[in-house]
Design a protein around this motif. Structure first.
Motif, PDB file in Angstrom:
ATOM      1  N   PRO A  67       0.830  -1.204   0.000  1.00 54.64           N
ATOM      2  CA  PRO A  67       0.000   0.000   0.000  1.00 54.64           C
ATOM      3  C   PRO A  67       0.870   1.261   0.000  1.00 54.64           C
ATOM      4  CG  PRO A  67      -0.687  -1.547   1.708  1.00 54.64           C
ATOM      5  CD  PRO A  67       0.645  -2.006   1.217  1.00 54.64           C
ATOM      6  N   CYS A  68       0.472   2.233  -0.789  1.00 53.52           N
ATOM      7  CA  CYS A  68       1.227   3.476  -0.918  1.00 53.52           C
ATOM      8  C   CYS A  68       1.291   4.197   0.426  1.00 53.52           C
ATOM      9  CB  CYS A  68       0.560   4.365  -1.967  1.00 53.52           C
ATOM     10  SG  CYS A  68       1.588   5.733  -2.534  1.00 53.52           S
ATOM     11  N   VAL A  69       2.501   4.603   0.823  1.00 50.32           N
ATOM     12  CA  VAL A  69       2.715   5.270   2.107  1.00 50.32           C
ATOM     13  C   VAL A  69       3.554   6.530   1.894  1.00 50.32           C
ATOM     14  CG1 VAL A  69       2.566   3.117   3.426  1.00 50.32           C
ATOM     15  CG2 VAL A  69       4.789   3.903   2.568  1.00 50.32           C
ATOM     16  N   LEU A  70       3.743   7.274   2.983  1.00 46.61           N
ATOM     17  CA  LEU A  70       4.598   8.461   2.938  1.00 46.61           C
ATOM     18  C   LEU A  70       6.058   8.025   2.886  1.00 46.61           C
ATOM     19  CD1 LEU A  70       4.553  11.618   3.201  1.00 46.61           C
ATOM     20  CD2 LEU A  70       4.931  11.258   5.651  1.00 46.61           C
TER      21      LEU A  70
ATOM     22  N   SER B 155       2.216  18.031  -4.977  1.00 43.80           N
ATOM     23  CA  SER B 155       0.846  17.877  -5.480  1.00 43.80           C
ATOM     24  C   SER B 155       0.622  16.466  -6.016  1.00 43.80           C
ATOM     25  CB  SER B 155       0.575  18.898  -6.588  1.00 43.80           C
ATOM     26  OG  SER B 155       0.642  20.214  -6.088  1.00 43.80           O
ATOM     27  N   TYR B 156       1.597  15.951  -6.757  1.00 49.06           N
ATOM     28  CA  TYR B 156       1.489  14.598  -7.298  1.00 49.06           C
ATOM     29  C   TYR B 156       1.367  13.568  -6.176  1.00 49.06           C
ATOM     30  CZ  TYR B 156       3.348  10.126  -8.930  1.00 49.06           C
ATOM     31  OH  TYR B 156       3.547   8.781  -9.160  1.00 49.06           O
ATOM     32  N   GLU B 157       2.227  13.676  -5.180  1.00 46.98           N
ATOM     33  CA  GLU B 157       2.223  12.691  -4.103  1.00 46.98           C
ATOM     34  C   GLU B 157       0.976  12.815  -3.216  1.00 46.98           C
ATOM     35  OE1 GLU B 157       5.955  13.108  -2.090  1.00 46.98           O
ATOM     36  OE2 GLU B 157       7.089  12.139  -3.715  1.00 46.98           O
ATOM     37  N   ALA B 158       0.456  14.019  -3.061  1.00 49.70           N
ATOM     38  CA  ALA B 158      -0.757  14.200  -2.257  1.00 49.70           C
ATOM     39  C   ALA B 158      -1.950  13.525  -2.911  1.00 49.70           C
ATOM     40  CB  ALA B 158      -1.030  15.693  -2.070  1.00 49.70           C
ATOM     41  N   GLU B 159      -1.961  13.448  -4.240  1.00 54.43           N
ATOM     42  CA  GLU B 159      -3.065  12.782  -4.941  1.00 54.43           C
ATOM     43  C   GLU B 159      -2.890  11.271  -4.969  1.00 54.43           C
ATOM     44  OE1 GLU B 159      -5.476  10.887  -7.833  1.00 54.43           O
ATOM     45  OE2 GLU B 159      -3.280  10.934  -7.895  1.00 54.43           O
ATOM     46  N   ILE B 160      -1.679  10.832  -5.206  1.00 56.77           N
ATOM     47  CA  ILE B 160      -1.456   9.402  -5.461  1.00 56.77           C
ATOM     48  C   ILE B 160      -1.617   8.552  -4.202  1.00 56.77           C
ATOM     49  CG2 ILE B 160       1.058   9.444  -5.137  1.00 56.77           C
ATOM     50  CD1 ILE B 160       1.342   7.464  -7.368  1.00 56.77           C
ATOM     51  N   ARG B 161      -1.228   9.081  -3.056  1.00 51.23           N
ATOM     52  CA  ARG B 161      -1.202   8.238  -1.850  1.00 51.23           C
ATOM     53  C   ARG B 161      -2.578   7.748  -1.410  1.00 51.23           C
ATOM     54  NH1 ARG B 161       3.109  11.744  -0.091  1.00 51.23           N
ATOM     55  NH2 ARG B 161       5.082  10.654  -0.323  1.00 51.23           N
ATOM     56  N   PRO B 162      -3.531   8.636  -1.158  1.00 54.30           N
ATOM     57  CA  PRO B 162      -4.840   8.119  -0.708  1.00 54.30           C
ATOM     58  C   PRO B 162      -5.534   7.273  -1.766  1.00 54.30           C
ATOM     59  CG  PRO B 162      -4.942  10.485  -1.132  1.00 54.30           C
ATOM     60  CD  PRO B 162      -3.495  10.108  -1.181  1.00 54.30           C
ATOM     61  N   ARG B 163      -5.413   7.668  -3.026  1.00 57.92           N
ATOM     62  CA  ARG B 163      -6.083   6.916  -4.097  1.00 57.92           C
ATOM     63  C   ARG B 163      -5.574   5.488  -4.183  1.00 57.92           C
ATOM     64  NH1 ARG B 163      -3.945   6.403  -9.173  1.00 57.92           N
ATOM     65  NH2 ARG B 163      -2.796   8.368  -9.017  1.00 57.92           N
ATOM     66  N   THR B 164      -4.267   5.318  -4.203  1.00 57.54           N
ATOM     67  CA  THR B 164      -3.718   3.976  -4.435  1.00 57.54           C
ATOM     68  C   THR B 164      -3.628   3.156  -3.156  1.00 57.54           C
ATOM     69  OG1 THR B 164      -1.430   4.784  -4.250  1.00 57.54           O
ATOM     70  CG2 THR B 164      -2.433   4.795  -6.434  1.00 57.54           C
TER      71      THR B 164
ATOM     72  N   ILE C 295      -6.954   1.372  -2.941  1.00 59.81           N
ATOM     73  CA  ILE C 295      -7.220   0.307  -3.910  1.00 59.81           C
ATOM     74  C   ILE C 295      -6.338  -0.911  -3.652  1.00 59.81           C
ATOM     75  CG2 ILE C 295      -5.613   1.036  -5.733  1.00 59.81           C
ATOM     76  CD1 ILE C 295      -9.179  -0.416  -6.128  1.00 59.81           C
ATOM     77  N   VAL C 296      -5.134  -0.708  -3.118  1.00 58.68           N
ATOM     78  CA  VAL C 296      -4.302  -1.857  -2.750  1.00 58.68           C
ATOM     79  C   VAL C 296      -5.005  -2.686  -1.674  1.00 58.68           C
ATOM     80  CG1 VAL C 296      -2.157  -2.588  -1.644  1.00 58.68           C
ATOM     81  CG2 VAL C 296      -2.104  -0.838  -3.426  1.00 58.68           C
ATOM     82  N   LEU C 297      -5.567  -2.027  -0.693  1.00 54.49           N
ATOM     83  CA  LEU C 297      -6.266  -2.740   0.378  1.00 54.49           C
ATOM     84  C   LEU C 297      -7.534  -3.414  -0.143  1.00 54.49           C
ATOM     85  CD1 LEU C 297      -5.852  -0.267   3.372  1.00 54.49           C
ATOM     86  CD2 LEU C 297      -4.414  -2.212   2.717  1.00 54.49           C
ATOM     87  N   LYS C 298      -8.235  -2.766  -1.073  1.00 53.45           N
ATOM     88  CA  LYS C 298      -9.414  -3.388  -1.670  1.00 53.45           C
ATOM     89  C   LYS C 298      -9.028  -4.617  -2.491  1.00 53.45           C
ATOM     90  CE  LYS C 298     -12.572   0.564  -1.950  1.00 53.45           C
ATOM     91  NZ  LYS C 298     -13.332   1.459  -2.871  1.00 53.45           N
ATOM     92  N   SER C 299      -7.921  -4.530  -3.200  1.00 55.07           N
ATOM     93  CA  SER C 299      -7.459  -5.673  -3.986  1.00 55.07           C
ATOM     94  C   SER C 299      -7.041  -6.828  -3.077  1.00 55.07           C
ATOM     95  CB  SER C 299      -6.275  -5.258  -4.878  1.00 55.07           C
ATOM     96  OG  SER C 299      -6.661  -4.268  -5.794  1.00 55.07           O
TER      97      SER C 299
END
Length: 208
Positions: A124-127, A183-192, A195-199
């Protein structure tokens, strides 16, 4: 800057997350086999779906994933006697299946020289420490996910598009690099991350 797009075992991620870069192991294990079909053998299977399908037997709890793919073999698989043993095990597991699902496995040659054991993993995407906004991650490098939700490629494409959009702004001089990467990282983290956890849950549900 450095963009880590080097896959689920990303070396860049290991640099940015030295204490927490490792993939999470799933309890789901697979054996990957590539086999050939004659047109006659393929017809009833393609009638189910021309690309991919999954089948879980409710009584014997064995799971079949079938897909048409263009693949390039990489890494080490199991050869000779070890491979034959895994093929035999697969055939025992489809005893309760009906044709054509049963025939997909039963028609695998007993002496198939190569199989690939797979232990499913995710991340899962993290900081991460982006070295003062000079390094970042994208796609599998920062959000490795299992295939059960069918979204990994979509998110990887979206990551690339959004990152390119931000870098264009930097090139045009409208925003500094630090702002663009933030800005890129602020968008990508919660979104992905979600979905990793859902997968992951979809994989567990499929085998329940």
């Amino acid at each position: 800057m450095v963009i880590g797009a080097d896959g689920n075992n990303s070396v860049v991620r290991k640099h940015l997350l030295p204490e927490a870069y490792k993939l999470n192991l799933s309890p789901v294990n697979l054996v990957d086999v590539a086999r050939h079909f004659t047109p006659e053998q393929a017809a009833p299977i393609r009638a189910i779906d021309p690309l991919l399908f999954q089948g879980l037997h409710p009584e014997i709890a064995n799971y079949l994933w079938y897909s048409i793919q263009l693949v390039e073999r990489r890494g080490e698989g199991c050869h000779s006697e070890d491979s034959c043993g895994k093929v035999a095990s697969m055939k025992r597991r489809v005893d309760g299946y009906s044709v054509p699902l049963r025939s997909i496995v039963m028609d695998i040659p007993d002496d198939l020289p190569f199989t690939t054991p797979l232990r499913l993993t995710d991340f899962p995407c993290v900081l991460w420490n982006n070295s003062n906004k000079q390094m970042t991650l994208t796609a599998d490098s920062c959000h490795t996910m299992m295939m059960y939700h069918g979204e990994e490629a979509n998110h990887g494409i979206l990551d690339a598009a959004l990152l390119v959009d931000q870098l264009k702004k930097v090139h045009e001089g409208s925003v500094p690099l630090k702002t663009a990467i933030a800005s890129y990282e602020a968008e990508i983290r919660p979104r992905t991350h979600e979905i990793v956890l859902k997968s992951r849950q979809a994989a567990l549900d499929a085998h329940d």
